[in-house]
Design a protein around this motif. Structure first.
Motif, mmCIF file in Angstrom:
data_model
loop_
_atom_site.group_PDB
_atom_site.id
_atom_site.type_symbol
_atom_site.label_atom_id
_atom_site.label_comp_id
_atom_site.label_asym_id
_atom_site.label_seq_id
_atom_site.Cartn_x
_atom_site.Cartn_y
_atom_site.Cartn_z
ATOM 1 N N UNK A 165 0.802 -1.226 0.000
ATOM 2 C CA UNK A 165 0.000 0.000 0.000
ATOM 3 C C UNK A 165 0.837 1.280 0.000
ATOM 4 N N UNK A 166 1.996 1.250 0.593
ATOM 5 C CA UNK A 166 2.859 2.429 0.658
ATOM 6 C C UNK A 166 4.294 2.101 0.264
ATOM 7 N N UNK A 167 4.435 1.163 -0.654
ATOM 8 C CA UNK A 167 5.757 0.756 -1.121
ATOM 9 C C UNK A 167 5.701 0.542 -2.626
ATOM 10 N N UNK A 168 6.826 0.822 -3.288
ATOM 11 C CA UNK A 168 6.887 0.630 -4.739
ATOM 12 C C UNK A 168 8.330 0.405 -5.161
ATOM 13 N N UNK A 169 8.468 -0.138 -6.367
ATOM 14 C CA UNK A 169 9.775 -0.324 -6.988
ATOM 15 C C UNK A 169 9.760 0.320 -8.370
ATOM 16 N N UNK A 170 10.903 0.872 -8.746
ATOM 17 C CA UNK A 170 11.059 1.441 -10.082
ATOM 18 C C UNK A 170 12.367 0.904 -10.657
ATOM 19 N N UNK A 171 12.258 0.260 -11.818
ATOM 20 C CA UNK A 171 13.448 -0.208 -12.522
ATOM 21 C C UNK A 171 13.768 0.810 -13.604
ATOM 22 N N UNK A 172 15.033 1.212 -13.683
ATOM 23 C CA UNK A 172 15.420 2.206 -14.668
ATOM 24 C C UNK A 172 16.850 1.970 -15.146
ATOM 25 N N UNK A 173 17.159 2.586 -16.269
ATOM 26 C CA UNK A 173 18.520 2.638 -16.796
ATOM 27 C C UNK A 173 18.840 4.104 -17.042
ATOM 28 N N UNK A 174 19.931 4.563 -16.446
ATOM 29 C CA UNK A 174 20.397 5.930 -16.656
ATOM 30 C C UNK A 174 21.759 5.862 -17.338
ATOM 31 N N UNK A 175 21.905 6.640 -18.395
ATOM 32 C CA UNK A 175 23.185 6.692 -19.102
ATOM 33 C C UNK A 175 23.941 7.928 -18.645
ATOM 34 N N UNK A 176 25.264 7.770 -18.511
ATOM 35 C CA UNK A 176 26.081 8.907 -18.093
ATOM 36 C C UNK A 176 27.498 8.762 -18.620
ATOM 37 N N UNK A 177 28.249 9.847 -18.522
ATOM 38 C CA UNK A 177 29.630 9.887 -18.990
ATOM 39 C C UNK A 177 30.498 10.482 -17.887
ATOM 40 N N UNK A 178 31.642 9.848 -17.667
ATOM 41 C CA UNK A 178 32.648 10.347 -16.728
ATOM 42 C C UNK A 178 33.990 10.301 -17.442
ATOM 43 N N UNK A 179 34.661 11.421 -17.484
ATOM 44 C CA UNK A 179 35.982 11.496 -18.131
ATOM 45 C C UNK A 179 35.966 10.935 -19.550
ATOM 46 N N UNK A 180 34.895 11.244 -20.281
ATOM 47 C CA UNK A 180 34.808 10.829 -21.675
ATOM 48 C C UNK A 180 34.355 9.403 -21.910
ATOM 49 N N UNK A 181 34.152 8.637 -20.860
ATOM 50 C CA UNK A 181 33.728 7.234 -20.994
ATOM 51 C C UNK A 181 32.255 7.087 -20.650
ATOM 52 N N UNK A 182 31.521 6.393 -21.514
ATOM 53 C CA UNK A 182 30.102 6.168 -21.299
ATOM 54 C C UNK A 182 29.844 5.010 -20.348
ATOM 55 N N UNK A 183 28.794 5.151 -19.554
ATOM 56 C CA UNK A 183 28.391 4.126 -18.585
ATOM 57 C C UNK A 183 26.869 4.043 -18.561
ATOM 58 N N UNK A 184 26.390 2.944 -17.962
ATOM 59 C CA UNK A 184 24.950 2.755 -17.734
ATOM 60 C C UNK A 184 24.740 2.328 -16.287
ATOM 61 N N UNK A 185 23.765 2.922 -15.655
ATOM 62 C CA UNK A 185 23.358 2.522 -14.311
ATOM 63 C C UNK A 185 21.997 1.851 -14.455
ATOM 64 N N UNK A 186 21.927 0.546 -14.211
ATOM 65 C CA UNK A 186 20.675 -0.206 -14.262
ATOM 66 C C UNK A 186 20.327 -0.538 -12.822
ATOM 67 N N UNK A 187 19.232 0.007 -12.328
ATOM 68 C CA UNK A 187 18.902 -0.145 -10.909
ATOM 69 C C UNK A 187 17.438 -0.484 -10.719
ATOM 70 N N UNK A 188 17.169 -1.283 -9.705
ATOM 71 C CA UNK A 188 15.821 -1.512 -9.200
ATOM 72 C C UNK A 188 15.763 -0.781 -7.860
ATOM 73 N N UNK A 189 15.070 0.351 -7.852
ATOM 74 C CA UNK A 189 15.010 1.213 -6.669
ATOM 75 C C UNK A 189 13.763 0.918 -5.855
ATOM 76 N N UNK A 190 13.894 1.035 -4.545
ATOM 77 C CA UNK A 190 12.771 0.846 -3.627
ATOM 78 C C UNK A 190 12.379 2.184 -3.007
ATOM 79 N N UNK A 191 11.062 2.374 -2.894
ATOM 80 C CA UNK A 191 10.502 3.610 -2.370
ATOM 81 C C UNK A 191 9.451 3.296 -1.323
ATOM 82 N N UNK A 192 9.264 4.222 -0.403
ATOM 83 C CA UNK A 192 8.242 4.090 0.621
ATOM 84 C C UNK A 192 7.503 5.415 0.737
#
Length: 129
Positions: free
Chosen positions: A89-116
């Motif tokens: 009732x007061x909890x959820x999950x969100x799966x996402x992929x965020x793309x980012x670059x650090x020092x010219x190199x590309x990366x992906x963050x794939x996370x299953x986040x928990x929320x309340x």
């Protein structure tokens, strides 16, 4: 700390103007109505380096003492929300992929986040990569 230049289009990927999307949440005009909306606003806060907003929307049980994104070299490139589901009732999950670059190199963050949800407000708790 507010960014010097606010984006026209919201970084969260909604396609809406920042001022009527995550900008309203970052400015305190409204709280995120869903865990997905909170996750999107938190992504935008990382893009804009809004430490205070991120800390305010992090659950007290897992919140770090401080953030210092001003010196973080990460350049966030895009967000894809893959799934949003209620886990109670007061909890959820969100799966996402965020793309980012650090020092010219590309990366992906794939996370299953928990929320309340507490007292009508959603908070980020933690996530699995």
């Amino acid at each position: 700390m507010k960014p010097a230049v606010l984006p026209e289009v919201c970084p969260c990927g909604s396609g809406l103007r920042y001022a009527i999307c995550c900008g309203r949440r970052h400015g305190g005009a409204e709280f995120a109505p869903t865990a997905e909306a909170l996750m999107r606003s938190r992504y935008s806060a990382y893009v804009l380096k809004l430490d205070e907003y991120l800390l305010a929307t992090w659950h007290a049980s897992t919140r770090p003492a401080e953030l210092n994104l001003a010196d973080d070299p990460t350049k966030w490139l895009g967000l894809e929300v893959r799934q949003h589901r209620s886990t109670g009732p007061d909890q959820a999950e969100v799966e996402f992929v965020a793309r980012y670059r650090v020092d010219g190199r590309g990366h992906r963050l794939h996370e299953l986040s928990r929320f309340v949800r507490e007292d009508g407000r959603w908070y980020y708790v933690d996530g699995d990569y």
